[in-house]
Motif scaffolding. Sequence first.
Motif, PDB file in Angstrom:
ATOM      1  N   GLU A   1       0.551  -1.070  -0.161  1.00 64.16           N
ATOM      2  CA  GLU A   1      -0.137  -0.242   0.095  1.00 64.16           C
ATOM      3  C   GLU A   1       0.735   1.277  -0.071  1.00 64.16           C
ATOM      4  O   GLU A   1       0.385   2.322  -0.303  1.00 64.16           O
TER       5      GLU A   1
ATOM      6  N   TYR B   1       0.587   3.922  -3.103  1.00 70.29           N
ATOM      7  CA  TYR B   1      -0.485   4.471  -2.970  1.00 70.29           C
ATOM      8  C   TYR B   1      -0.802   5.707  -1.861  1.00 70.29           C
ATOM      9  O   TYR B   1      -1.099   7.158  -2.337  1.00 70.29           O
TER      10      TYR B   1
ATOM     11  N   ASP C   1      -5.486   0.637  -1.736  1.00 74.43           N
ATOM     12  CA  ASP C   1      -5.100   1.051  -2.969  1.00 74.43           C
ATOM     13  C   ASP C   1      -5.281   2.796  -2.974  1.00 74.43           C
ATOM     14  O   ASP C   1      -6.205   2.944  -2.034  1.00 74.43           O
TER      15      ASP C   1
END
Length: 196
Positions: free
Chosen positions: A94, A97, A181
């Motif tokens: 993650e 993102y 995300d």
Amino acid sequence: MSTRSRAALLSAMAAVAALSLSACGNGGTSGGGGNTNFVTGNNGVDTAPQGKRAAAPDLSGRTIDGKTLDVADYKGKVVVLNVWGSWCGPCREEAQYFAKVSKAYEGKGVQFVGINTRDTSTTPAVAFEKEHGIGYPSLYDPTGKLMLRFKKGTLNPQLIPSTLILDKDGKVAARALEALDDTALLKMLKPVLAEK
């Protein structure tokens, strides 16, 4: 070793194993029965309506780069809190993102803050942020003390990674207990940012 000592050792090992299994996951369920005033959506994000939100606890201390930080200083902005560890696979997934969205929302009333936990030194945490292009500060919380400041029954970070959105008054508006995300992160962030 006596039978009593062996039993105590086995119990302790079982407790450590259970803790480590929940330490880094791809999602989970929220706990807390009773009237918690929050709702779990079908996307795994828990939200609390305005007026029924719990204030975030004191989240202050040293950052991974040795500075001091107090999340309360960001009142008036929406704060995205991301609990992570350099050792956590979903955190690595993650990170790109979070770096992307934090740059896109720079100067738009949003402050990102990481809480690095369970890293035994700041060296791997600093390397993690550099590798993933993280430009926002992260509090260093090697033993999880900051996470434990959240009251039981509130939208608290229960897993690693966890993401919390604090509204402009410093209250917890949303929580995700899984890696996000950019689309999922923005679904959490935008409604809180749009609040008057």
